[in-house]
Design an enzyme around this catalytic site. Structure first.
Site, PDB file in Angstrom:
ATOM      1  N   CYS A  28       0.817  -1.212   0.000  1.00  0.00           N
ATOM      2  CA  CYS A  28       0.000   0.000   0.000  1.00  0.00           C
ATOM      3  C   CYS A  28       0.853   1.265   0.000  1.00  0.00           C
ATOM      4  O   CYS A  28       0.480   2.269  -0.618  1.00  0.00           O
ATOM      5  CB  CYS A  28      -0.968   0.008   1.177  1.00  0.00           C
ATOM      6  SG  CYS A  28      -0.191  -0.208   2.802  1.00  0.00           S
ATOM      7  N   HIS A  81      -1.498   0.660   7.412  1.00  0.00           N
ATOM      8  CA  HIS A  81      -2.152   0.827   6.121  1.00  0.00           C
ATOM      9  C   HIS A  81      -1.856   2.249   5.649  1.00  0.00           C
ATOM     10  O   HIS A  81      -1.571   3.139   6.464  1.00  0.00           O
ATOM     11  CB  HIS A  81      -3.659   0.597   6.231  1.00  0.00           C
ATOM     12  CG  HIS A  81      -4.356   0.522   4.902  1.00  0.00           C
ATOM     13  ND1 HIS A  81      -3.871  -0.254   3.860  1.00  0.00           N
ATOM     14  CD2 HIS A  81      -5.483   1.118   4.428  1.00  0.00           C
ATOM     15  CE1 HIS A  81      -4.683  -0.127   2.813  1.00  0.00           C
ATOM     16  NE2 HIS A  81      -5.658   0.698   3.131  1.00  0.00           N
ATOM     17  N   ASP A  97      -8.269   4.846  -1.387  1.00  0.00           N
ATOM     18  CA  ASP A  97      -7.792   3.609  -0.775  1.00  0.00           C
ATOM     19  C   ASP A  97      -7.986   2.497  -1.797  1.00  0.00           C
ATOM     20  O   ASP A  97      -9.115   2.103  -2.092  1.00  0.00           O
ATOM     21  CB  ASP A  97      -8.565   3.314   0.506  1.00  0.00           C
ATOM     22  CG  ASP A  97      -8.127   2.015   1.183  1.00  0.00           C
ATOM     23  OD1 ASP A  97      -7.202   1.345   0.667  1.00  0.00           O
ATOM     24  OD2 ASP A  97      -8.700   1.678   2.239  1.00  0.00           O
TER      25      ASP A  97
END
Length: 203
Positions: A28, A81, A97
Site C-alpha cells: 500500500c 495501512h 484507498d
C-alpha cells in the site's frame, strides 16, 4: 467515478479509475506513492492539496473495515495501512484507498464512518494513529527496498511490484520511519482519529 451524492458527483477524481491505477497487493505504501506521482505528473490538482496518510499504532494492530481482504462486516487487522487524502479546494475532502470496497475515491466523512468507525467503539490498544505527510514530501523522502516483505529464507511473502524499488539519494529503505508512531519522526504530523477528523473538517 464511483460513488454518489451531489458533492461527490461534481468532484473530478485526481486519479485514473481504480482498475487503471498502479497496484500491488500488500504494498500500500508504494501504491500511494505511485498515486502521488500520478497527481504530480498530471497537474489536475495542486499537489499540496494531497497527503499520504500512514495508519498504525504502537502495537502495529489496527482495525479497518470495508477492506477487500475481508469481505463482509468484520475488520481487517493490519499492522499498518496507507491511504491518500485529497483536501479539495472545492469544499469536500476525499480518501483514495486501493484496498477498500468503498467508492474510489470516497468522500472523507463516508470513509471515516464506514472504514474507521468511532474510536469509542474500539478497545484502546487497537485505536489508530495517523501520520500525515504532504504528497510532495512523500515523493521526495520515501524509500523502500521491500525487505520487509521477505521471510527469514529470503522468499517473497507477496510478489513485489514490477517496477524498480523506490529510493532517494539518501536512502534505500526508510519505510519504518513512516510507519513509526513516534511523534518526533520527520516529514509529517502525528494525529489521533479525532484530531484527524477535526483538522480535515476545518480546512
Amino acid at each position: 467515478m464511483e460513488g454518489n451524492g451531489s458533492a461527490a458527483a461534481q468532484y473530478q477524481p485526481a486519479s485514473p479509475p481504480r482498475d487503471a491505477c498502479v497496484y500491488s497487493s500488500c504494498y500500500c505504501e508504494e501504491n500511494i506513492w505511485k498515486l502521488c506521482e500520478y497527481i504530480k505528473n498530471h497537474d489536475q490538482y495542486p499537489l499540496e492539496e494531497c497527503y499520504a496518510v500512514f495508519i498504525s499504532n504502537e502495537r502495529k494492530m489496527i482495525p479497518i473495515w470495508k477492506q477487500q481482504a475481508r469481505p463482509g462486516d468484520g475488520p481487517v487487522i493490519w499492522d499498518y495501512h496507507v491511504i491518500l487524502l485529497h483536501v479539495s479546494s472545492g469544499g469536500q475532502s476525499f480518501i483514495y484507498d486501493l484496498d477498500t470496497v468503498l467508492p474510489f475515491p470516497c468522500p472523507f466523512d463516508t470513509y471515516v464512518e464506514d472504514a474507521f468507525k468511532s474510536d469509542e467503539d474500539i478497545h484502546p490498544q487497537f485505536r489508530r494513529k495517523f501520520r500525515v505527510i504532504r504528497a510532495d514530501s512523500y515523493l521526495k523522502n520515501f524509500a523502500s527496498d521491500r525487505s520487509h516483505m521477505k521471510d527469514s529464507s529470503g522468499n517473497w511473502r507477496e510478489p513485489p511490484p514490477p517496477y524498480p524499488c523506490i529510493e532517494t539519494g539518501d536512502s534505500k529503505m526508510n519505510l519504518n520511519d513512516f510507519i513509526s508512531m513516534d511523534p518526533e519522526a520527520p516529514h509529517s504530523s502525528l494525529l489521533s482519529q479525532m484530531q484527524m477528523e477535526s483538522t480535515v473538517s476545518c480546512v
